[in-house]
Design a protein around this motif. Structure first.
Motif, PDB file in Angstrom:
ATOM      1  N   THR A 225       0.766  -1.298   0.049  1.00  9.72           N
ATOM      2  CA  THR A 225      -0.248  -0.010   0.008  1.00  9.72           C
ATOM      3  C   THR A 225       0.929   1.077  -0.016  1.00  9.72           C
ATOM      4  OG1 THR A 225      -1.804  -1.017   1.197  1.00  9.72           O
ATOM      5  CG2 THR A 225      -1.687   1.103   1.354  1.00  9.72           C
ATOM      6  N   VAL A 226       0.565   2.185  -1.034  1.00 12.13           N
ATOM      7  CA  VAL A 226       1.342   3.505  -0.922  1.00 12.13           C
ATOM      8  C   VAL A 226       0.283   4.379  -0.541  1.00 12.13           C
ATOM      9  CG1 VAL A 226       2.257   5.051  -2.461  1.00 12.13           C
ATOM     10  CG2 VAL A 226       2.937   2.782  -2.769  1.00 12.13           C
ATOM     11  N   SER A 227       0.587   5.359   0.400  1.00 12.02           N
ATOM     12  CA  SER A 227      -0.234   6.356   1.089  1.00 12.02           C
ATOM     13  C   SER A 227      -0.091   7.669   0.324  1.00 12.02           C
ATOM     14  CB  SER A 227      -0.025   6.624   2.474  1.00 12.02           C
ATOM     15  OG  SER A 227       0.047   5.587   3.076  1.00 12.02           O
ATOM     16  N   ILE A 228      -1.117   8.439  -0.051  1.00 12.73           N
ATOM     17  CA  ILE A 228      -1.211   9.878  -0.684  1.00 12.73           C
ATOM     18  C   ILE A 228      -2.080  10.647   0.076  1.00 12.73           C
ATOM     19  CG2 ILE A 228      -2.726   8.959  -2.468  1.00 12.73           C
ATOM     20  CD1 ILE A 228      -0.784  10.438  -4.516  1.00 12.73           C
ATOM     21  N   ARG A 229      -1.909  11.933   0.244  1.00 10.97           N
ATOM     22  CA  ARG A 229      -2.885  12.855   0.507  1.00 10.97           C
ATOM     23  C   ARG A 229      -3.819  13.115  -0.403  1.00 10.97           C
ATOM     24  NH1 ARG A 229       0.668  17.176   3.422  1.00 10.97           N
ATOM     25  NH2 ARG A 229       1.946  16.242   1.643  1.00 10.97           N
ATOM     26  N   ASN A 230      -5.010  13.542  -0.181  1.00 11.36           N
ATOM     27  CA  ASN A 230      -5.926  14.170  -1.190  1.00 11.36           C
ATOM     28  C   ASN A 230      -5.406  15.310  -1.848  1.00 11.36           C
ATOM     29  OD1 ASN A 230      -8.092  14.675  -2.654  1.00 11.36           O
ATOM     30  ND2 ASN A 230      -9.659  15.103  -0.985  1.00 11.36           N
ATOM     31  N   GLY A 231      -5.345  15.395  -3.168  1.00 12.54           N
ATOM     32  CA  GLY A 231      -4.733  16.429  -3.765  1.00 12.54           C
ATOM     33  C   GLY A 231      -3.269  16.318  -3.988  1.00 12.54           C
ATOM     34  N   GLU A 232      -2.372  15.478  -3.198  1.00 16.90           N
ATOM     35  CA  GLU A 232      -1.301  15.478  -3.390  1.00 16.90           C
ATOM     36  C   GLU A 232      -0.679  14.812  -4.668  1.00 16.90           C
ATOM     37  OE1 GLU A 232       0.818  12.815  -0.488  1.00 16.90           O
ATOM     38  OE2 GLU A 232       2.547  13.049  -1.725  1.00 16.90           O
TER      39      GLU A 232
END
Ligand code: C2O
Ligand code: CU
Ligand code: CU
Length: 468
Positions: A225-232
């Motif tokens: 799993t790779v995490s990302i922020r909304n809009g990033e």
């Protein structure tokens, strides 16, 4: 219109200080990313590293141990992380029970450093590879063994690693970067890596298709799993280290910006829904996080029919999951500005070409012949510009690779290439022709060109280009 990504009309440069190492101003490396090779040099613009290839026992799949071949004990091996202009010194030790080499796939370097089948390192021996990373070659590359007729076996056992060349002046704003090395493998009940007997039915299919395995890995992990922020927006560098599998990459219905290929960034970003990533090939993508916290989208490998009908796998139409991209609950980030122009790529001029080389791909053969290391197939001079017309006359795809020099694609089946890029890999689909143009700037030597389906390469689908 590139929805979701804000593109500036001009090409502003964010004033970013050139990081002396990855640690300055960059986020902590992702736990799912391969480790970085430690630079032991104190000298400026010098990257000096130690790499040992040895047998190791690793857990590749949950609950099972596998005997692998590993660079510095990990699969993939640690990443060679350098900047344009760096002088690279690799102290290599071969602790494997067989001869090997390290080939720096795609890097423009002197013949002596190429790690081709001409330069085997015997078991127990050491060798120093040395080269300087040229200006203008920032991009994603990889390294792997290239021993005579054993490359597929050695890579399948776990020997491959990424190379990231950072630009002296990167047109993209600084953002979180991920190196995503794709591979697949096959395991026996006892956890060991499965290679079919050449004389068996499966061995025959492997020889035809290139060995594929049902377990798909991202940096040696299954479905991380790779995490990302909304809009990033994140910058992903993908490497296809598989022996035969061609990935048709998609992000469950979302678009991404395709910004680069084998030899670095394009002139302009392209917004796409999917990308074909052939064996040995690399791409750079910009991926944008969308949705509320907890939103999960999946990076997938969509079905792609590269096969001849006789050996096409029964399950070839299966969509396979590679990784999960999950939006985290952290604050939405403001959109960053992606320049509409990334860099200028000077076109190689076909009117300067002094020869047209005809390369015909048959099944396992090039121009009717198999590899002979004592033969020169194409002979030329330093400084020459040439066109290669590569025709695939059979009913399965063959990915073309040239050592030493990056090329530009002129056209595919007569259709002019819509955008310029530096390439060292080009898939030649069944019954199709592509024309490329290449200039042998410098570095005389005997350079390999071959099909990058490793089983084909190992069975002699390879030739020698001598540049004098
Ligand atoms: Cu990636 Cu001749 O190799
Ligand atoms: Cu190569
Ligand atoms: Cu092939």
């Amino acid at each position: 219109m590139l929805s979701g990504f804000v593109l500036a009309l001009s090409a502003p440069r964010t004033a970013h200080t050139a990081p002396a190492s990855r640690a300055v101003g960059l986020p902590e490396p992702d736990p799912s990313s391969p480790p970085i090779l430690v630079n032991i040099s104190k000298l400026p613009k010098t990257v000096e590293v130690n790499i040992t290839a040895a047998v190791a026992t690793l857990s590749m799949q949950p609950g099972a141990l596998s005997e692998v071949f590993a660079y510095n004990g990990s699969v993939p091996g640690p990443t060679l992380d350098v900047r344009e202009g760096d002088h690279v010194i690799v102290h290599f030790r071969n602790n494997l029970p067989e001869p090997t080499t390290i080939h720096w796939h795609g890097i423009h370097l002197p013949f002596e450093a190429d790690g081709s089948p001409f330069q085997p390192i015997a078991p127990g021996k050491t060798h120093d590879y040395e080269f300087t990373v040229r200006a203008g070659t920032a991009g994603t590359y990889w390294y792997h063994p290239h021993p005579d007729r054993r490359t597929g076996f050695a890579i399948g056992k776990g020997l491959f690693g990424g190379i990231v060349v950072h630009a002296a002046d990167d047109p993209l704003p600084s953002m979180d970067e991920k190196l995503i090395i794709l591979s697949d493998n096959r395991f026996l009940q006892d956890g060991s890596i499965g290679f079919a007997e050449a004389a068996s039915f499966t061995g025959g299919v492997d020889e035809e298709n290139g060995r594929e395995g049902p377990v798909l890995f991202v940096n040696g992990h299954v479905m991380p799993t790779v995490s990302i922020r909304n809009g990033e927006v994140q910058r992903w560098r993908l490497v296809n280290a598989s022996a035969g599998r061609i990935y048709r990459i998609a992000l469950s219905g979302h678009t991404f910006l395709h910004v680069g290929s084998d030899g670095g960034l394009f002139e302009k970003p392209l917004e796409v829904k999917e990308i074909l990533l052939t064996t040995g090939e690399r791409v750079e993508l910009l991926v944008r996080g969308t949705g509320a916290a907890g939103t999960r989208i999946v990076l997938q490998d969509l079905p792609y029919d590269r096969y001849a009908p006789q050996t096409r796998p029964a399950d070839w139409q299966t969509t396979r999951d590679l990784l999960t991209l999950q939006t985290t609950g952290e604050a939405v980030v403001n959109p960053i500005t992606i320049p509409a122009t990334l860099r200028k790529i000077t076109p190689l001029d076909p009117s300067k070409s002094t020869a047209v080389r005809t390369i015909v791909f048959g099944q396992g053969i090039i121009n009717g012949k198999t590899m002979d290391m004592s033969r020169v197939d194409v002979s030329t001079r330093v400084g020459a510009t040439e066109i290669w017309e590569i025709e695939n006359i059979v009913g399965m795809d063959h990915p073309f690779h040239l050592h030493g020099f990056q090329f530009q694609v002129l056209d595919r089946d007569g259709v002019p290439e819509p955008y310029r890029a530096w390439k060292d890999m080009l898939n030649i689909p069944k019954h199709s022709t592509a024309r490329i143009i290449v200039r042998y700037d410098d570095y005389p030597g005997k350079w390999m060109f071959h099909c990058h389906i490793l089983d084909h390469e190992d069975h002699g689908m390879m030739g020698v280009l001598e540049v004098r």
